[in-house]
Design a protein around this motif. Structure first.
Motif, short mmCIF file in Angstrom:
data_model
loop_
_atom_site.label_atom_id
_atom_site.label_comp_id
_atom_site.label_asym_id
_atom_site.label_seq_id
_atom_site.Cartn_x
_atom_site.Cartn_y
_atom_site.Cartn_z
N ALA A 104 53.25 4.90 -3.03
CA ALA A 104 54.35 5.64 -2.48
C ALA A 104 53.77 5.79 -1.12
O ALA A 104 54.62 5.78 -0.15
N ILE A 105 52.64 6.12 -0.67
CA ILE A 105 52.06 6.09 0.65
C ILE A 105 52.31 4.77 1.38
O ILE A 105 52.62 4.68 2.50
N GLU A 106 51.79 3.74 0.76
CA GLU A 106 51.83 2.62 1.42
C GLU A 106 53.38 2.10 1.71
O GLU A 106 53.43 1.24 2.64
N ALA A 107 54.18 2.38 0.84
CA ALA A 107 55.65 2.05 0.86
C ALA A 107 56.07 2.57 2.18
O ALA A 107 57.06 2.19 2.87
N LEU A 108 55.21 3.44 2.77
CA LEU A 108 55.63 4.30 4.30
C LEU A 108 54.98 3.62 5.24
O LEU A 108 54.86 4.24 6.31
N GLU A 109 54.18 2.51 4.73
CA GLU A 109 53.32 1.75 5.89
C GLU A 109 52.29 2.46 6.40
O GLU A 109 51.75 2.27 7.71
N GLN A 110 51.65 3.39 5.57
CA GLN A 110 50.45 4.06 6.01
C GLN A 110 49.24 3.56 5.11
O GLN A 110 49.35 3.48 3.82
N PRO A 111 48.28 2.90 5.91
CA PRO A 111 47.12 2.46 5.07
C PRO A 111 46.45 3.56 4.30
O PRO A 111 46.29 4.61 4.57
N THR A 112 46.00 3.17 3.06
CA THR A 112 45.11 3.91 2.24
C THR A 112 43.84 3.26 1.57
O THR A 112 43.84 2.13 1.81
N ARG A 113 42.99 4.17 1.11
CA ARG A 113 42.32 3.50 -0.05
C ARG A 113 42.13 4.40 -1.28
O ARG A 113 42.02 5.50 -0.96
N LEU A 114 42.19 3.82 -2.43
CA LEU A 114 41.98 4.74 -3.79
C LEU A 114 40.59 4.39 -4.02
O LEU A 114 40.33 3.36 -4.21
N MET A 115 39.81 5.53 -4.09
CA MET A 115 38.38 5.48 -4.41
C MET A 115 38.39 6.27 -6.00
O MET A 115 39.06 7.43 -5.97
N THR A 116 37.42 5.80 -6.58
CA THR A 116 37.41 6.54 -8.04
C THR A 116 35.85 6.70 -8.37
O THR A 116 35.07 6.04 -8.06
N ALA A 117 35.86 7.87 -9.02
CA ALA A 117 34.46 8.45 -9.36
C ALA A 117 33.82 7.66 -10.80
O ALA A 117 33.00 7.69 -11.23
#
Ligand code: UDP
Length: 252
Positions: A104-117
């Protein structure tokens, strides 16, 4: 302690790096379960707005819209799921929310990283503190899934832990009510709203801001917490701009 009748509320917190804690209920309409992309898109819009203001945003999501370990175990009539297993299921639920939020965030052209524990190499990076910090510096919204990676706690603990280790300025706790009240405002019409509290006041009045353990850690390290209503779009932007939104808990 100040109450809603106080003539002037205290200053807000102008933040450069924030930890946004969204409980699972933010991922679906009220009183529903599962993931609704309308709800997720609304969160994404708000997050992107503040990221574009230059605020470094780390997000910790809950998983209660899908499964909470303790509740699941309690309702597991056949008792075949061990409690620890149920908690791991809850942590995996946060990963599902994280995946939805990332798209959803990247659809708004904002870069993200998903990190997981919890390792999930096919879909997310492992959580590494220094790497997370670097992503934040580069303006990527860092979505932190999998809680702490350990059972028997909730994502409030993960939020406190990550906020401290990533040296965030504040934890913004998104809730469905205005902030912290003397009682549950949905059940008690006489509940008093508190715009500002110290950690000691919240502890002595037994006000449930977040899990006791997580709250105690924030108190010990003086990590401010702002509790606000995320369903009012614009609140998040106002909060990071230094406006006093909802309830602020901090030492005087
Ligand atoms: N959980 C866990 N360890 C963690 C974080 C979460 O075991 O570090 C499990 C726990 O069972 C929890 C569930 O994941 O109930 C979902 O998280 P949480 O209850 O915090 O979600 P929220 O209430 O914020 O939606």
């Amino acid at each position: 302690m100040s109450s809603c009748c106080d003539p002037c509320e205290g200053q807000g917190i102008k933040a450069k790096r924030i930890l946004l804690k969204i409980s699972g209920e933010g991922f679906c309409p009220e009183h529903q379960r599962g993931i609704s992309m309308d709800s997720v898109n609304s969160l994404a819009r708000q997050i992107v707005k503040i990221a574009r203001l230059g605020v470094q945003v780390a997000v910790v999501m809950g998983g209660g819209n899908i499964l909470r370990g303790a509740q699941f175990k309690a309702t597991d009539g056949a008792s075949t799921v061990q409690e620890a297993t149920a908690h791991y299921m809850g942590m995996l639920a946060t990963l599902m929310n994280g995946l939805a939020l990332q798209d959803a965030i990247e659809a708004l052209e904002q870069p993200t990283r998903l990190m997981t524990a919890i390792e999930a190499d096919a879909v997310a990076e492992p959580y590494i503190r220094r790497r997370a910090s670097r992503h934040l510096e580069k303006g990527r919204v860092v979505i932190l899934a999998g809680g702490t990676g350990s059972p028997f706690v909730t994502t409030d603990t993960a939020a406190a832990q990550r906020a401290l280790e990533l040296e965030c300025d504040v934890i913004l706790k998104a809730t469905k009510v205005r902030g912290v009240y003397s009682a549950d405002p949905e059940k008690d019409p006489n509940a008093v709203f508190y715009p500002e509290l110290t950690f000691d006041e919240a502890i002595s009045q037994n006000l449930r801001v977040m899990d006791a353990e997580a709250f105690a850690k924030c108190a010990e390290k003086n990590m401010p917490i702002m509790v606000f209503n995320f369903r009012e779009e614009g609140n998040l932007e106002r909060a990071v701009s230094g406006e006093h939104v909802g309830t602020i808990i901090r030492n005087k």
